[in-house]
Scaffold this motif. Structure first.
Motif, PDB file in Angstrom:
ATOM      1  N   ASP A 105      32.631 -17.869  20.248  1.00 22.59           N
ATOM      2  CA  ASP A 105      32.127 -16.321  19.577  1.00 22.59           C
ATOM      3  C   ASP A 105      31.256 -15.447  19.819  1.00 22.59           C
ATOM      4  O   ASP A 105      31.377 -15.458  21.449  1.00 22.59           O
ATOM      5  CB  ASP A 105      31.810 -16.933  18.210  1.00 22.59           C
ATOM      6  CG  ASP A 105      30.165 -18.224  18.655  1.00 22.59           C
ATOM      7  OD1 ASP A 105      29.723 -18.307  19.898  1.00 22.59           O
ATOM      8  OD2 ASP A 105      29.589 -18.550  17.621  1.00 22.59           O
ATOM      9  N   VAL A 151      37.825 -15.802  15.529  1.00 20.97           N
ATOM     10  CA  VAL A 151      36.603 -15.192  15.012  1.00 20.97           C
ATOM     11  C   VAL A 151      36.681 -13.890  15.445  1.00 20.97           C
ATOM     12  O   VAL A 151      37.225 -13.458  15.967  1.00 20.97           O
ATOM     13  CB  VAL A 151      35.004 -15.503  16.123  1.00 20.97           C
ATOM     14  CG1 VAL A 151      35.080 -17.273  16.271  1.00 20.97           C
ATOM     15  CG2 VAL A 151      35.615 -15.664  17.297  1.00 20.97           C
ATOM     16  N   SER A 154      31.619 -11.374  12.535  1.00 23.88           N
ATOM     17  CA  SER A 154      30.949 -12.030  11.668  1.00 23.88           C
ATOM     18  C   SER A 154      30.450 -13.354  12.176  1.00 23.88           C
ATOM     19  O   SER A 154      29.749 -14.180  12.367  1.00 23.88           O
ATOM     20  CB  SER A 154      30.510 -11.790  10.528  1.00 23.88           C
ATOM     21  OG  SER A 154      30.764 -10.920  10.015  1.00 23.88           O
ATOM     22  N   ASP A 155      31.315 -13.678  13.325  1.00 24.07           N
ATOM     23  CA  ASP A 155      31.814 -15.409  13.502  1.00 24.07           C
ATOM     24  C   ASP A 155      32.132 -16.307  13.231  1.00 24.07           C
ATOM     25  O   ASP A 155      31.953 -17.367  13.065  1.00 24.07           O
ATOM     26  CB  ASP A 155      29.944 -15.750  14.417  1.00 24.07           C
ATOM     27  CG  ASP A 155      29.806 -15.009  15.981  1.00 24.07           C
ATOM     28  OD1 ASP A 155      30.774 -14.651  16.611  1.00 24.07           O
ATOM     29  OD2 ASP A 155      28.747 -14.898  16.055  1.00 24.07           O
ATOM     30  N   ASN A 156      32.649 -15.755  12.213  1.00 25.79           N
ATOM     31  CA  ASN A 156      33.647 -16.941  10.551  1.00 25.79           C
ATOM     32  C   ASN A 156      34.573 -17.185  11.902  1.00 25.79           C
ATOM     33  O   ASN A 156      35.125 -16.496  12.648  1.00 25.79           O
ATOM     34  CB  ASN A 156      33.828 -15.766   9.951  1.00 25.79           C
ATOM     35  CG  ASN A 156      32.369 -15.422   8.445  1.00 25.79           C
ATOM     36  OD1 ASN A 156      31.737 -16.474   7.716  1.00 25.79           O
ATOM     37  ND2 ASN A 156      32.679 -14.537   8.072  1.00 25.79           N
ATOM     38  N   TYR A 158      38.765 -18.970  11.814  1.00 22.48           N
ATOM     39  CA  TYR A 158      39.207 -19.330  11.255  1.00 22.48           C
ATOM     40  C   TYR A 158      41.024 -19.598  11.786  1.00 22.48           C
ATOM     41  O   TYR A 158      40.539 -20.065  13.179  1.00 22.48           O
ATOM     42  CB  TYR A 158      40.425 -17.674  11.031  1.00 22.48           C
ATOM     43  CG  TYR A 158      39.407 -16.096  10.563  1.00 22.48           C
ATOM     44  CD1 TYR A 158      39.925 -16.053   9.191  1.00 22.48           C
ATOM     45  CD2 TYR A 158      38.890 -16.097  11.027  1.00 22.48           C
ATOM     46  CE1 TYR A 158      39.281 -14.349   8.074  1.00 22.48           C
ATOM     47  CE2 TYR A 158      37.631 -15.152  10.172  1.00 22.48           C
ATOM     48  CZ  TYR A 158      37.894 -14.601   9.571  1.00 22.48           C
ATOM     49  OH  TYR A 158      37.259 -13.159   8.521  1.00 22.48           O
ATOM     50  N   LYS A 169      39.388 -20.555   6.219  1.00 21.91           N
ATOM     51  CA  LYS A 169      37.970 -19.206   7.166  1.00 21.91           C
ATOM     52  C   LYS A 169      36.588 -20.105   6.582  1.00 21.91           C
ATOM     53  O   LYS A 169      36.997 -20.891   5.900  1.00 21.91           O
ATOM     54  CB  LYS A 169      38.248 -18.436   6.113  1.00 21.91           C
ATOM     55  CG  LYS A 169      37.305 -17.236   6.965  1.00 21.91           C
ATOM     56  CD  LYS A 169      36.853 -15.663   5.746  1.00 21.91           C
ATOM     57  CE  LYS A 169      36.109 -14.764   6.246  1.00 21.91           C
ATOM     58  NZ  LYS A 169      35.770 -13.580   5.111  1.00 21.91           N
ATOM     59  N   PHE A 170      36.416 -20.237   7.218  1.00 22.93           N
ATOM     60  CA  PHE A 170      34.825 -21.502   7.475  1.00 22.93           C
ATOM     61  C   PHE A 170      33.627 -20.430   8.513  1.00 22.93           C
ATOM     62  O   PHE A 170      33.824 -19.573   8.734  1.00 22.93           O
ATOM     63  CB  PHE A 170      34.999 -22.221   8.623  1.00 22.93           C
ATOM     64  CG  PHE A 170      35.854 -23.332   7.924  1.00 22.93           C
ATOM     65  CD1 PHE A 170      36.215 -23.924   7.480  1.00 22.93           C
ATOM     66  CD2 PHE A 170      37.323 -23.264   8.779  1.00 22.93           C
ATOM     67  CE1 PHE A 170      36.709 -25.148   6.900  1.00 22.93           C
ATOM     68  CE2 PHE A 170      38.034 -24.547   8.099  1.00 22.93           C
ATOM     69  CZ  PHE A 170      38.307 -25.329   7.070  1.00 22.93           C
ATOM     70  N   THR A 171      32.395 -20.183   7.822  1.00 27.84           N
ATOM     71  CA  THR A 171      30.847 -20.231   8.398  1.00 27.84           C
ATOM     72  C   THR A 171      31.488 -20.779  10.193  1.00 27.84           C
ATOM     73  O   THR A 171      31.688 -21.900  10.485  1.00 27.84           O
ATOM     74  CB  THR A 171      30.008 -20.724   7.862  1.00 27.84           C
ATOM     75  OG1 THR A 171      29.574 -22.247   8.154  1.00 27.84           O
ATOM     76  CG2 THR A 171      30.021 -20.080   6.648  1.00 27.84           C
ATOM     77  N   PRO A 172      30.039 -20.912  10.923  1.00 25.41           N
ATOM     78  CA  PRO A 172      30.681 -21.345  11.924  1.00 25.41           C
ATOM     79  C   PRO A 172      29.692 -22.490  12.335  1.00 25.41           C
ATOM     80  O   PRO A 172      29.752 -22.795  12.756  1.00 25.41           O
ATOM     81  CB  PRO A 172      29.425 -20.215  12.964  1.00 25.41           C
ATOM     82  CG  PRO A 172      29.842 -18.731  12.109  1.00 25.41           C
ATOM     83  CD  PRO A 172      29.592 -19.541  10.619  1.00 25.41           C
ATOM     84  N   LEU A 177      35.330 -21.604   3.391  1.00 21.60           N
ATOM     85  CA  LEU A 177      34.831 -20.252   2.689  1.00 21.60           C
ATOM     86  C   LEU A 177      36.063 -19.651   1.686  1.00 21.60           C
ATOM     87  O   LEU A 177      35.901 -19.399   0.772  1.00 21.60           O
ATOM     88  CB  LEU A 177      34.539 -19.298   3.628  1.00 21.60           C
ATOM     89  CG  LEU A 177      33.804 -19.019   4.840  1.00 21.60           C
ATOM     90  CD1 LEU A 177      32.805 -17.488   5.720  1.00 21.60           C
ATOM     91  CD2 LEU A 177      32.235 -18.976   3.619  1.00 21.60           C
TER      92      LEU A 177
END
Length: 222
Positions: A105, A151, A154-156, A158, A169-172, A177
């Motif tokens: 990221d 990523v 926004s650094d999410n 995948y 999809k996820f947050t860091p 998500l």
């Protein structure tokens, strides 16, 4: 394939056992010039690989390579000089079993798909374990042999959830998500997706391995 900041193209050459001596990383450019290579064929030495899977550069030009049979992540500089490695095989926290996809990221955190443990790890550039998430299953935040990882700006994070035929999809920090796709051969459906990359506009590019195609999705999954 991984692209260095200067535009050089690094190509991972993974071979069958009969051609194991040819396992290496080749370097070329868009002008079709062959610029060199590194890697000493099949083995467990610092500059060797057995079943290399994926590569990613960080902001400092360090190249991270996963090896699912050597059970490790190896790090080289952009000239191919070996820097370090890490990885302990197992299922405890921070252990890996078949590391596959890898991405970095904007803060140089390293994410690794731990396929046989059905989870994602987050490491520092030195290999210090930060966190992990996921378990075997088909629910939200669960995986079945996760393979590719990417990523966005926004650094999410995948994840190409290979046997569940979807992208998650996820947050860091690993908070779920969204999920995109389902099993099938139609538009937006997948059969064993193996890789996912996200461009600056949020479009997802998915290697739909079993369907032998690449699909492009909008940020909402359409």
């Amino acid at each position: 394939v991984a692209i260095a900041k200067d535009g050089r193209i690094f190509v991972l050459n993974r071979c069958d056992p009969a051609r194991a001596k040819a396992i290496r990383i080749g370097i070329c450019n868009l002008d079709e010039e062959y610029l060199g290579e590194f890697g000493d064929g099949s083995g467990s030495g610092d500059t060797q690989f057995k079943w290399p899977v994926a590569m990613a550069f960080d902001s400092q030009g360090r190249l991270y390579i996963t090896d699912e049979l050597n059970q490790r992540i190896s790090v080289f500089d952009s000239s191919g000089t070996f820097l370090r490695k890490w990885g302990d095989v197992g299922s405890d926290e921070g252990d890996v079993d078949g590391p596959s996809g890898i991405t970095v990221d904007s803060e140089d955190n390293v994410y690794v798909a731990d396929q046989n443990n059905h989870r994602i790890h987050k490491f520092t550039t030195e290999g210090r374990h930060l966190l992990q998430w996921g378990s075997e299953g088909d629910g939200e935040g669960q995986f079945n042999l996760p393979w590719g990882v990417g990523v966005d700006s926004s650094d999410n994070v995948y994840v190409a959830d290979w046997r569940n035929d979807r992208i998650q999809k996820f947050t860091p920090d690993g908070t779920f998500l969204a999920s995109f796709g389902e099993s099938g051969t139609g538009d937006g459906q997948f059969h064993r997706p193996s890789g996912v990359a996200i461009d600056p506009d949020g479009y997802m590019y998915v290697a739909d391995w079993g369907n032998e195609r690449v699909q492009v999705l909008r940020s909402d999954g359409g």
